[in-house]
Design a protein around this motif. Structure first.
Motif, mmCIF file in Angstrom:
data_model
loop_
_atom_site.group_PDB
_atom_site.id
_atom_site.type_symbol
_atom_site.label_atom_id
_atom_site.label_comp_id
_atom_site.label_asym_id
_atom_site.label_seq_id
_atom_site.Cartn_x
_atom_site.Cartn_y
_atom_site.Cartn_z
ATOM 1 N N SER A 1 -77.798 83.864 -19.006
ATOM 2 C CA SER A 1 -76.389 84.251 -19.078
ATOM 3 C C SER A 1 -75.952 84.976 -17.808
ATOM 4 C CB SER A 1 -76.145 85.149 -20.288
ATOM 5 O OG SER A 1 -76.345 84.442 -21.486
ATOM 6 N N THR A 2 -74.738 84.674 -17.363
ATOM 7 C CA THR A 2 -74.216 85.266 -16.133
ATOM 8 C C THR A 2 -72.722 85.556 -16.265
ATOM 9 O OG1 THR A 2 -73.606 83.129 -15.134
ATOM 10 C CG2 THR A 2 -75.839 83.933 -14.704
ATOM 11 N N LEU A 3 -72.250 86.362 -15.330
ATOM 12 C CA LEU A 3 -70.823 86.529 -15.060
ATOM 13 C C LEU A 3 -70.611 86.069 -13.632
ATOM 14 C CD1 LEU A 3 -67.954 87.646 -15.659
ATOM 15 C CD2 LEU A 3 -68.773 89.851 -14.792
ATOM 16 N N ALA B 1 -69.562 85.258 -6.307
ATOM 17 C CA ALA B 1 -70.257 86.474 -6.739
ATOM 18 C C ALA B 1 -70.840 86.203 -8.119
ATOM 19 C CB ALA B 1 -69.314 87.673 -6.773
ATOM 20 N N ARG B 2 -71.933 86.880 -8.424
ATOM 21 C CA ARG B 2 -72.658 86.556 -9.667
ATOM 22 C C ARG B 2 -73.402 87.786 -10.157
ATOM 23 N NH1 ARG B 2 -75.970 81.384 -10.875
ATOM 24 N NH2 ARG B 2 -77.625 82.080 -12.287
ATOM 25 N N ARG B 3 -73.401 87.979 -11.448
ATOM 26 C CA ARG B 3 -74.163 89.067 -12.044
ATOM 27 C C ARG B 3 -74.945 88.517 -13.237
ATOM 28 N NH1 ARG B 3 -74.913 94.204 -11.494
ATOM 29 N NH2 ARG B 3 -73.346 94.304 -9.828
ATOM 30 N N GLU B 4 -76.243 88.784 -13.253
ATOM 31 C CA GLU B 4 -77.105 88.332 -14.335
ATOM 32 C C GLU B 4 -77.022 89.301 -15.513
ATOM 33 O OE1 GLU B 4 -78.863 85.540 -13.977
ATOM 34 O OE2 GLU B 4 -78.477 85.220 -11.837
ATOM 35 N N LEU B 5 -76.997 88.764 -16.716
ATOM 36 C CA LEU B 5 -77.044 89.598 -17.903
ATOM 37 C C LEU B 5 -78.494 89.894 -18.280
ATOM 38 C CD1 LEU B 5 -74.081 88.576 -18.021
ATOM 39 C CD2 LEU B 5 -74.311 88.555 -20.520
#
Length: 260
Positions: free
Chosen positions: A66-68, A80-84
């Motif tokens: 899952s990511t944002l 840009a990316r952020r891992e959950l």
């Protein structure tokens, strides 16, 4: 049959028709034109999509994946990316007041981020499963896989007003990804290639957007490739539609919205 019996039968039928409740009209399908086909990451298990500041913000799901994301619409490049956390399954996504609200499926949490940087800004409790979410002029509205849409306080996420979504007086189950557009709530239905155009006041489905023709343009999609990304550009009056592991985002021009 005698003439008397025939007359009686006609009168009886007329009486039944007069006493029968009015059958609501079938919600019509909205016509649209595909004005562009944009690239989309096939690895993205899309759970939420929104358009803001000329870019896509996207939530993807699956445990451990899952990511944002912030994405360039023209190229599909992830800017840009952020891992959950591996134990979090990302779901719907909304933007309100410079804050991104990302639902989790069964973790009973709403994750908050700064929209400009994607930096985490804490979390809020959620008493149901998280499916879809959208920002409206009346606050945030969420779905949980049932026919019920619930408005929530952005500061606490406590539930407020709710509305049951119906089509021809029948509940519409499996409401999922949500979007606000032109005074309507758009809600895609899990395992159904249609988007319901829902009245926020009554919950009645005023129209449907049929997306099966879009899926037909993408042969060879995996089994769980549900329609699950709906984003509205209010300035250009364009609707963007994609799905889980779809290689494309379709830009649509709707021909006519239902009457308010």
């Amino acid at each position: 049959m005698t003439r008397t019996l025939q007359s009686f039968a006609v009168l009886a039928l007329a009486l039944v028709l007069c006493l029968a409740p009015d059958r609501p009209a079938r919600a019509r399908e909205l016509s649209y034109t595909v004005t562009a086909t944009l690239p989309h990451d096939e690895e993205a298990f899309t759970q939420g999509l929104l358009f803001a500041q000329g870019q896509f913000f996207e939530s993807t799901g699956l445990y451990g994946q899952s990511t944002l994301r912030r994405v360039d619409p023209a190229t599909g490049k992830v800017l840009a990316r952020r891992e959950l956390d591996r134990n979090h399954f990302g779901e719907g996504l909304a933007l309100l007041g410079g804050v991104l609200y990302q639902l989790t499926w069964r973790q009973r949490l709403v994750l908050l981020y700064d929209a400009a940087t994607l930096e985490p800004r804490g979390s809020l409790p959620l008493e149901t499963e998280g499916w879809g979410i959208a920002a409206t002029p009346f606050g945030l509205v969420t779905s949980d896989g049932t026919p019920t849409l619930t408005w929530r306080d952005p500061l606490t996420f406590k539930p407020g007003r709710s509305v049951a979504v119906t089509d021809r007086n029948r509940p519409v189950e499996r409401l999922n990804e949500l979007e606000w557009a032109e005074g309507w709530i758009l809600a895609n239905v899990w395992h159904d290639d249609r988007i319901a155009v829902v009245s926020p006041a009554t919950g009645k489905v005023a129209a449907w957007i049929a997306c099966a023709p879009l899926r037909a343009r993408l042969p060879g999609l995996p089994r769980e490739s549900d329609l699950n990304g709906v984003a509205w550009d209010p300035a250009a009056k364009r609707l963007y539609v994609t799905g889980k592991n779809w290689p494309a985002v379709f830009q649509l021009k709707l021909e006519e919205w239902p009457a308010p």
